[in-house]
Design a protein around this motif. Sequence first.
Motif, mmCIF file in Angstrom:
data_model
loop_
_atom_site.group_PDB
_atom_site.id
_atom_site.type_symbol
_atom_site.label_atom_id
_atom_site.label_comp_id
_atom_site.label_asym_id
_atom_site.label_seq_id
_atom_site.Cartn_x
_atom_site.Cartn_y
_atom_site.Cartn_z
ATOM 1 N N ASP A 1 40.974 40.310 25.661
ATOM 2 C CA ASP A 1 40.670 41.309 24.479
ATOM 3 C C ASP A 1 39.806 40.704 23.668
ATOM 4 O O ASP A 1 39.959 39.896 22.744
ATOM 5 C CB ASP A 1 41.594 42.056 24.087
ATOM 6 C CG ASP A 1 41.149 43.320 23.316
ATOM 7 O OD1 ASP A 1 40.668 43.573 22.288
ATOM 8 O OD2 ASP A 1 41.521 44.682 23.704
ATOM 9 N N PRO A 2 38.432 41.331 23.239
ATOM 10 C CA PRO A 2 37.691 40.519 22.244
ATOM 11 C C PRO A 2 38.154 40.778 20.835
ATOM 12 O O PRO A 2 37.820 39.808 19.910
ATOM 13 C CB PRO A 2 36.269 41.525 22.345
ATOM 14 C CG PRO A 2 36.707 42.724 23.017
ATOM 15 C CD PRO A 2 37.699 42.304 23.849
ATOM 16 N N ASP A 3 39.308 41.663 20.603
ATOM 17 C CA ASP A 3 39.747 41.824 19.245
ATOM 18 C C ASP A 3 40.982 40.654 19.095
ATOM 19 O O ASP A 3 41.626 40.726 18.084
ATOM 20 C CB ASP A 3 40.512 43.270 19.037
ATOM 21 C CG ASP A 3 39.193 44.282 18.984
ATOM 22 O OD1 ASP A 3 38.128 43.730 18.576
ATOM 23 O OD2 ASP A 3 39.307 45.288 19.275
ATOM 24 N N GLY A 4 41.405 39.921 19.939
ATOM 25 C CA GLY A 4 42.327 38.895 19.909
ATOM 26 C C GLY A 4 43.603 39.146 20.982
ATOM 27 O O GLY A 4 43.391 40.140 21.659
ATOM 28 N N PRO A 5 44.417 38.303 20.787
ATOM 29 C CA PRO A 5 45.635 38.489 21.771
ATOM 30 C C PRO A 5 46.402 39.936 21.647
ATOM 31 O O PRO A 5 46.297 40.337 20.607
ATOM 32 C CB PRO A 5 46.614 37.449 21.176
ATOM 33 C CG PRO A 5 45.919 36.185 20.668
ATOM 34 C CD PRO A 5 44.807 37.241 20.081
ATOM 35 N N LEU A 6 46.644 40.299 22.814
ATOM 36 C CA LEU A 6 47.295 41.625 22.808
ATOM 37 C C LEU A 6 48.712 41.654 23.772
ATOM 38 O O LEU A 6 48.494 41.181 24.775
ATOM 39 C CB LEU A 6 46.233 42.550 23.653
ATOM 40 C CG LEU A 6 46.746 44.148 23.935
ATOM 41 C CD1 LEU A 6 47.113 44.662 22.703
ATOM 42 C CD2 LEU A 6 45.645 44.776 24.772
ATOM 43 N N LEU A 7 49.749 42.022 23.250
ATOM 44 C CA LEU A 7 50.977 41.957 23.892
ATOM 45 C C LEU A 7 50.981 43.212 25.066
ATOM 46 O O LEU A 7 50.993 44.128 24.614
ATOM 47 C CB LEU A 7 52.017 42.268 22.851
ATOM 48 C CG LEU A 7 53.594 41.583 23.263
ATOM 49 C CD1 LEU A 7 54.165 40.850 22.393
ATOM 50 C CD2 LEU A 7 54.197 42.845 24.026
ATOM 51 N N LEU A 8 51.364 42.813 26.172
ATOM 52 C CA LEU A 8 51.688 43.709 27.155
ATOM 53 C C LEU A 8 52.863 43.946 27.439
ATOM 54 O O LEU A 8 52.940 45.072 28.075
ATOM 55 C CB LEU A 8 50.737 43.213 28.435
ATOM 56 C CG LEU A 8 49.084 43.072 28.350
ATOM 57 C CD1 LEU A 8 48.575 42.539 29.642
ATOM 58 C CD2 LEU A 8 48.359 44.254 27.865
ATOM 59 N N ARG A 9 53.603 42.906 27.516
ATOM 60 C CA ARG A 9 55.230 43.090 27.730
ATOM 61 C C ARG A 9 55.993 42.287 26.943
ATOM 62 O O ARG A 9 55.761 41.130 26.767
ATOM 63 C CB ARG A 9 55.300 42.804 29.151
ATOM 64 C CG ARG A 9 56.802 43.169 29.643
ATOM 65 C CD ARG A 9 57.277 42.703 31.156
ATOM 66 N NE ARG A 9 57.260 41.409 31.297
ATOM 67 C CZ ARG A 9 57.452 40.728 32.628
ATOM 68 N NH1 ARG A 9 57.639 41.376 33.584
ATOM 69 N NH2 ARG A 9 57.462 39.499 32.579
ATOM 70 N N ALA B 1 49.142 49.944 23.144
ATOM 71 C CA ALA B 1 48.863 48.788 24.165
ATOM 72 C C ALA B 1 50.051 48.684 25.102
ATOM 73 O O ALA B 1 49.990 48.277 26.183
ATOM 74 C CB ALA B 1 49.009 47.480 23.348
ATOM 75 N N ILE B 2 51.181 48.892 24.764
ATOM 76 C CA ILE B 2 52.468 48.654 25.889
ATOM 77 C C ILE B 2 53.101 49.956 25.786
ATOM 78 O O ILE B 2 54.495 49.998 26.055
ATOM 79 C CB ILE B 2 53.343 47.518 25.306
ATOM 80 C CG1 ILE B 2 53.662 47.778 23.757
ATOM 81 C CG2 ILE B 2 52.707 46.190 25.383
ATOM 82 C CD1 ILE B 2 54.636 46.707 23.050
ATOM 83 N N ARG B 3 52.511 51.262 25.496
ATOM 84 C CA ARG B 3 53.459 52.546 25.981
ATOM 85 C C ARG B 3 53.654 52.712 27.395
ATOM 86 O O ARG B 3 52.616 52.086 28.049
ATOM 87 C CB ARG B 3 52.817 53.588 25.150
ATOM 88 C CG ARG B 3 52.642 53.516 23.658
ATOM 89 C CD ARG B 3 53.711 53.060 22.982
ATOM 90 N NE ARG B 3 54.915 54.360 23.203
ATOM 91 C CZ ARG B 3 56.162 54.108 23.092
ATOM 92 N NH1 ARG B 3 56.658 52.994 22.393
ATOM 93 N NH2 ARG B 3 56.918 55.103 23.217
#
Length: 209
Positions: free
Chosen positions: A31-39, A64-66
């Motif tokens: 993601d261009p906005d930075g790290p994204l927690l998926l789980r 993001a993780i709903r």
Amino acid sequence: MREELGDRVAEVLDGGPCRYGLESTIVSLVDPDGPLLLRHGALSAEFLANRWRMPLSLLLRAGAIRPSVAAHESPSDGPPSDGRASETESVGAAAPGQMRLHYAPRTPVWLADDPQLPSQRRGRWGRIRFRETSTSGGGPSESEASWAETRLLSRDGDPVEIAASLYATLRDLDHRMLEGIVVDVCAEAGIGRAVMDRLRRASANHGGA
């Protein structure tokens, strides 16, 4: 794992007991906005945000993780009759563990603070407590005698202890011929985020999530 996979695999490599008892944390770095927690997992969001020197809110960007639901299904659709997630529910999931119904035993699971928790329980019910003196609900009668099976995961509500035995306890109670399982809730911080993420998905199988 052996029970779930059955004869679909020839061998399972047993790495021994796991301290945290939960799957790994999954993070997207594209993601261009930075790290994204998926789980959520054993490595907490707080730990990662601190390590990467970024705001926790950025790592946990809204939505993001709903729980993910297939495009042709609605969140109110009931789960498969055997309590397992259907293949169609995985549509749109960016990582394992993002389905609306996941980590779920066949026995209906209820969070102790769920307003839809039946006020009158019929038949045999199980209770999972996170500390010796539970304060997180569970219905009108909290006497031990009102539960067919009870399990205590931690004497003082230690989230690491809770996470370590949560899956094994759910699986054990799933074999006890119960009408439902009521589980305590914990603070959503540290590994507690992962615990509550798993429980919300597991509790989607009673039709009230």
